[in-house]
Design a protein around this motif. Structure first.
Motif, PDB file in Angstrom:
ATOM      1  N   THR A 176      -3.335  34.684  50.537  1.00 22.60           N
ATOM      2  CA  THR A 176      -4.071  35.716  49.802  1.00 22.60           C
ATOM      3  C   THR A 176      -5.082  34.995  48.917  1.00 22.60           C
ATOM      4  O   THR A 176      -5.010  33.766  48.730  1.00 22.60           O
ATOM      5  N   ASN A 219       5.365  41.920  46.552  1.00 18.99           N
ATOM      6  CA  ASN A 219       5.154  42.548  47.856  1.00 18.99           C
ATOM      7  C   ASN A 219       3.716  42.414  48.353  1.00 18.99           C
ATOM      8  O   ASN A 219       3.347  43.047  49.340  1.00 18.99           O
ATOM      9  N   GLY A 220       2.919  41.598  47.668  1.00 15.43           N
ATOM     10  CA  GLY A 220       1.603  41.267  48.189  1.00 15.43           C
ATOM     11  C   GLY A 220       0.410  41.823  47.455  1.00 15.43           C
ATOM     12  O   GLY A 220      -0.727  41.625  47.889  1.00 15.43           O
ATOM     13  N   ASP A 223      -2.579  42.332  44.621  1.00 15.94           N
ATOM     14  CA  ASP A 223      -3.444  41.421  43.884  1.00 15.94           C
ATOM     15  C   ASP A 223      -3.551  41.803  42.414  1.00 15.94           C
ATOM     16  O   ASP A 223      -3.890  40.958  41.578  1.00 15.94           O
ATOM     17  N   LYS A 272       4.831  29.686  50.322  1.00 13.71           N
ATOM     18  CA  LYS A 272       3.834  29.322  51.327  1.00 13.71           C
ATOM     19  C   LYS A 272       4.003  27.860  51.752  1.00 13.71           C
ATOM     20  O   LYS A 272       3.932  27.525  52.937  1.00 13.71           O
ATOM     21  N   SER A 301      -3.630  41.819  57.138  1.00 15.70           N
ATOM     22  CA  SER A 301      -4.877  41.587  56.402  1.00 15.70           C
ATOM     23  C   SER A 301      -4.608  40.947  55.048  1.00 15.70           C
ATOM     24  O   SER A 301      -3.515  41.086  54.487  1.00 15.70           O
ATOM     25  N   ILE A 302      -5.613  40.266  54.543  1.00 16.97           N
ATOM     26  CA  ILE A 302      -5.532  39.677  53.205  1.00 16.97           C
ATOM     27  C   ILE A 302      -6.543  40.348  52.269  1.00 16.97           C
ATOM     28  O   ILE A 302      -6.894  39.796  51.232  1.00 16.97           O
ATOM     29  N   CYS A 329       2.309  48.072  51.316  1.00 15.67           N
ATOM     30  CA  CYS A 329       1.624  46.829  50.971  1.00 15.67           C
ATOM     31  C   CYS A 329       2.106  45.689  51.859  1.00 15.67           C
ATOM     32  O   CYS A 329       1.313  44.871  52.344  1.00 15.67           O
ATOM     33  N   ARG A 330       3.416  45.631  52.108  1.00 19.41           N
ATOM     34  CA  ARG A 330       3.949  44.600  53.007  1.00 19.41           C
ATOM     35  C   ARG A 330       3.383  44.750  54.412  1.00 19.41           C
ATOM     36  O   ARG A 330       3.056  43.756  55.073  1.00 19.41           O
ATOM     37  N   ARG A 346      -0.143  43.515  54.465  1.00 15.16           N
ATOM     38  CA  ARG A 346      -0.193  42.054  54.374  1.00 15.16           C
ATOM     39  C   ARG A 346       0.125  41.375  55.713  1.00 15.16           C
ATOM     40  O   ARG A 346      -0.266  40.225  55.936  1.00 15.16           O
ATOM     41  N   ASN A 347       0.823  42.064  56.590  1.00 15.92           N
ATOM     42  CA  ASN A 347       1.094  41.498  57.909  1.00 15.92           C
ATOM     43  C   ASN A 347      -0.154  41.466  58.778  1.00 15.92           C
ATOM     44  O   ASN A 347      -0.177  40.795  59.816  1.00 15.92           O
ATOM     45  N   ARG A 353       5.203  32.740  44.829  1.00 14.62           N
ATOM     46  CA  ARG A 353       4.647  33.036  46.144  1.00 14.62           C
ATOM     47  C   ARG A 353       4.004  31.802  46.769  1.00 14.62           C
ATOM     48  O   ARG A 353       4.118  31.565  47.977  1.00 14.62           O
TER      49      ARG A 353
END
Length: 235
Positions: A156, A93-94, A96, A205, A71-72, A64-65, A68-69, A201
Motif C-alpha cells: 500500500t 484491514n487495509g 489508509d 510484508k 487493488s492498492i 476493505c479486505r 485490497r486483494n 503491517r
C-alpha cells in the motif's frame, strides 16, 4: 477526471458527500447494491474509495479486505464509530485513513486530496523509474512493489513510504517524527498508535518475503531496518 466511489448506506449522507465532492471536479459514484461492492469496484475502477463501517450484508472491514486483494487504491473509512479499536481495525484491514462522523468537509477534502497525491502524484513522466536499494532489497515506489531475492510483493502507499524511509536511513534509525511527517501532511490528525499499526503491517510484508525481525524498534527514538539476512549474505 478522477473517480471516487462512495460506499455509504445512508442515502442522505451519501447524497451530501456526492454533492460536495463533485464541486471539486471529481466524478463520484454511489454504491447502490451493498451485496456487490467488490463487483462494482472492479467495474468502476475508482481512484479512491470512501467506505462506511456499518453496511448491510457485510461490514466495511470485510469489503476493505476484498478490495485490497485486487487493488492498492486509497481507502478512507467514514464512520460514526470513534473508538480507538474501530480505527485500529480499519487500518489493520487495509484502510489508509479514518474519518469520524460528523466530519468537517474541509478536513475530509484535504484528506482525499492528500491520499490522491500520494497514490498518483508520482506518475508524472520520468526519464527512468526510481528505485531504492538497501541490504539486498529493491523498492519501486511508482509500482508500490518490494523485491528481495527474486520475489516481489505489492505494497500500500503507506507501507511503501515507511519501507522507503527505513531503507533510505539504513543502517541509521528513522525517527517516529520523521515517519509521521513522511506519511501525513498534518500531524494534528494523527494518533501515535496509528504508526504502530502501520509498522506491524510492514513487518508482516517482510515476513511474506521470508525476512523475520526486519524492523527493529529503537525505544524512545524510532525504527531501524534490521537486515540480519544481509549480514549473513555478506552484503
Amino acid at each position: 477526471m478522477q473517480k471516487i466511489m462512495i460506499v455509504e448506506d445512508d442515502p442522505k449522507i451519501a447524497g451530501l458527500l456526492q454533492n460536495h465532492i463533485t464541486r471539486y471536479g471529481y466524478d463520484v459514484i454511489l454504491t447502490r447494491d451493498f451485496s456487490k461492492v467488490l463487483e462494482e469496484f472492479r467495474e468502476v475502477q475508482p481512484d479512491l474509495v470512501l467506505l462506511d463501517v456499518n453496511l448491510p450484508s457485510f461490514d466495511g472491514y470485510y469489503w476493505c479486505r476484498q478490495i485490497r486483494n485486487h487493488s492498492i487504491c486509497p481507502v478512507l473509512f467514514i464512520s460514526a464509530r470513534s473508538g480507538e479499536m474501530d480505527q485500529i481495525m480499519a487500518l489493520e484491514n487495509g484502510a489508509d485513513d479514518y474519518i469520524t462522523k460528523p466530519f468537517d468537509y474541509g478536513i475530509m477534502m484535504a484528506k482525499i486530496r492528500s491520499q490522491l497525491r500520494r497514490a498518483y502524484g508520482e506518475y508524472a513522466v520520468r526519464t527512468e523509474e526510481s528505485v531504492i536499494e538497501a541490504a539486498g532489497l529493491r523498492l519501486y515506489p511508482e509500482r508500490l512493489e518490494l523485491m528481495y531475492n527474486g520475489r516481489s510483493i505489492p505494497l500500500t502507499r503507506k507501507e511503501c513510504d515507511i519501507i522507503g524511509s527505513l531503507m533510505e536511513r539504513h543502517p541509521r534509525v528513522a525517527s517516529r517524527e520523521a515517519l509521521l511527517e513522511k506519511l501525513w501532511d498534518d500531524q494534528n490528525f494523527v494518533d501515535e498508535n496509528t504508526l504502530n499499526v502501520n509498522i506491524t503491517r510492514v513487518r508482516k510484508k517482510f515476513q511474506e518475503l521470508g525476512l523475520e525481525d526486519a524492523v527493529e524498534t529503537v525505544r524512545g527514538i524510532g525504527y531501524r531496518l534490521h537486515a540480519s539476512w544481509a549480514e549473513e549474505d555478506g552484503r
